[in-house]
Enzyme design. Structure first.
Site, short mmCIF file in Angstrom:
data_model
loop_
_atom_site.label_atom_id
_atom_site.label_comp_id
_atom_site.label_asym_id
_atom_site.label_seq_id
_atom_site.Cartn_x
_atom_site.Cartn_y
_atom_site.Cartn_z
N GLU A 36 1.54 -4.31 -5.70
CA GLU A 36 0.68 -4.89 -5.61
C GLU A 36 -0.18 -4.67 -6.86
O GLU A 36 -1.10 -3.58 -6.18
CB GLU A 36 0.18 -4.97 -4.34
CG GLU A 36 -0.84 -6.48 -4.17
CD GLU A 36 -1.14 -6.54 -2.94
OE1 GLU A 36 -1.96 -7.04 -2.35
OE2 GLU A 36 0.09 -7.55 -2.08
N CYS B 196 0.59 -0.99 0.38
CA CYS B 196 0.26 -0.15 0.24
C CYS B 196 0.99 1.01 0.23
O CYS B 196 1.80 1.47 0.47
CB CYS B 196 -0.94 0.62 1.42
SG CYS B 196 -2.06 -1.65 2.09
#
Length: 506
Positions: A396, A362
């Site tokens: 990601e 994140c």
């Protein structure tokens, strides 16, 4: 006269998503209705986009409606007054929607779910920990122009709210191929605040998990914090974050800008600051140049800080799951220094072990610091760490809408910088391979290919692929680089990677 045997008049049953008539025959606007709502666009002009009513409340004898603008990001959701609704174009719900419930009660209140477990620091209970995942649809797909391998995660993914809030039911999330789960993990009392259906789920020991829309409910679709005071800044949250329920009714939630502890009043904050010894994030300072520093924080050694960071980040990251285990993550917090201390600007998290070469789980720049180059600085720093580790990395997937824009911009500038610095040998055109670009930049090969396709640089000419740089591309790149003042200096990085495969390192 009333006779006891007379049949009672039929009752009109009303539930969430149904519409009832007001005395004069008008229809009342309640949850589930759709209608145009007045708002200001970026040019400060009036527009009437279609919106869905998510909740209704009454304040001082006046109704307020919480609306989600259809096809707009959830960060634009807001409470509106009746005068902003276009009742002439009211669309009634087609059928009754099953409202997610908690303990049998409708879950439509705009607040955090009640906690069943006492937090850390109270009666000796250990504090919950969280794990997180990001999942947002890719907003732009690039048609393949060469016979190169397709990107992982390049298929379009629908937006999914991936946060299962504390205290609401937890569903088992299927493990992703090639990803590990802890085999013998069973739900404990600490985990029980996330499981009201009695189904234990085993948290994976590595990686964050992209979730599906099954976790979405009325509670988590609505912002529950009005305002956060963090140091000299006041922030308006964009999304739901599972702060304790009793704090959601406050006009302002106060955070210590150094340890990120949340407090209910200014007096509590002032009292806390007399005891809080931190003037920078916990962990090791691994980079400093000018006023910019980066701190590496181990999610296992500094759980409380990591959890508080996740709660703050959740206010601005919609598609993300907070789990009860920060152990598998490292957090890299970027700060700006002044005479009062090191003030948080943004951060990114990273798996200690990633089976899929993720170098970012994140990533967030706090709103007061956005559009000032700090986002690219965070991205550049993540790739500098990958270079030291001798690996190629990728964020990601899938990326958020803002994340995709930032990464596309960074990849484009980084690759164009290399291509424009190439020197020709013996008057021939300079040559470079995709693998060489990947090795120089630590950007994963698939991301290099997708960026070249996105820039439309790859052409097929006389039996081979060539890269063609147009004048517009070159001029645009030079303008962008001229504005980019913040850069990472590798000489100022003091970082030694660890082998996290050895569990003793944890």
């Amino acid at each position: 006269p009333v006779t006891h045997n007379a049949p009672l008049p039929p009752c009109k049953r009303r539930g969430p998503g149904r519409v009832r008539s007001v005395g004069d025959g008008r229809l009342e606007v309640i949850e589930g209705c759709r209608l145009p709502v007045l708002r200001k666009n970026q040019e400060n002009e009036d527009e009437w986009p279609l919106a869905e009513i998510l909740s209704v409340k009454e304040v001082a004898s006046r109704k307020l409606y919480y609306v989600h603008y259809i096809d707009f990001n959830k960060r634009l959701d807001e409470w509106v007054t009746p005068d902003r609704l276009d009742l002439k174009k009211l669309q009634l719900p087609k059928k009754e929607a099953k409202t997610p419930t908690k303990n049998g009660l409708p879950g439509s209140r705009p607040s955090s779910p009640e906690r069943d477990v006492v937090r850390a620091g109270r009666e000796g209970e250990s504090q919950m920990s969280k794990r997180k995942a990001e999942s947002v649809s890719l907003t732009t797909q690039v048609p393949p122009v060469t016979s190169v391998p397709s990107l992982p995660g390049s298929t379009e993914v629908t937006q999914a709210s991936v946060y299962p809030s504390n205290g609401t039911s937890r569903r088992l999330i299927p493990s992703q191929p090639g990803r590990k789960r802890k085999a013998n993990c069973v739900g404990t009392d600490e985990d029980s605040q996330d499981s009201s259906d009695g189904i234990p789920s085993a948290p994976r020991m590595t990686g964050s998990l992209v979730s599906d829309r099954s976790h979405d409910d009325i509670i988590t679709r609505m912002k529950n914090i009005d305002c956060i005071e963090l140091g000299r800044h006041r922030l308006k949250p964009w999304y739901f974050s599972p702060y304790p329920q009793e704090l959601t009714a406050l006009p302002i939630l106060y955070l210590c800008e150094f340890c990120l502890k949340y407090l209910k009043s200014l007096k509590c904050l002032q009292r806390h600051l007399t005891k809080c010894n931190l003037r920078h994030p916990p962990g090791n300072e691994i980079y400093r140049k000018g006023t910019i520093s980066f701190f590496e924080i181990d999610g296992r050694k500094n759980k409380t800080y990591s959890q508080n960071l996740c709660l703050l980040a959740k206010c601005f990251l919609d598609h993300k799951t907070l789990y009860y285990d920060t152990d598998p993550f490292l957090f890299y917090v970027m700060t700006e220094y002044d005479s009062k201390g090191f003030h948080i600007v943004g951060y990114f998290s990273k798996e200690k072990e990633s089976t899929e070469d993720y170098n970012v789980a994140c990533i967030l720049t706090l709103p007061p610091y956005q559009r000032r180059g700090y986002g690219k600085l965070l991205i550049e720093f993540s790739y500098e760490l990958s270079k030291v580790e001798g690996k190629t990395g990728t964020p990601e997937k899938p990326l958020s809408d803002l994340g995709l824009l930032s990464y596309r911009s960074y990849w484009s500038q980084t690759i164009l910088e290399i291509l424009m610095d190439l020197k020709s040998d013996n008057g021939e055109r300079p040559q470079i391979t995709i693998n060489e670009i990947s090795e120089i930049t630590s950007v994963k090969k698939e991301d290099v290919i997708s960026t070249l396709q996105y820039l439309n640089l790859i052409n097929y000419y006389k039996g081979q692929y060539i890269l063609t740089l147009s004048e517009d591309i070159v001029e645009g790149h030079e303008r962008a680089m001229h504005k980019r003042h913040l850069r990472i200096d590798p000489k100022c990085l003091h970082f030694t990677p660890k082998d996290w495969s050895k569990r003793g390192k944890w």
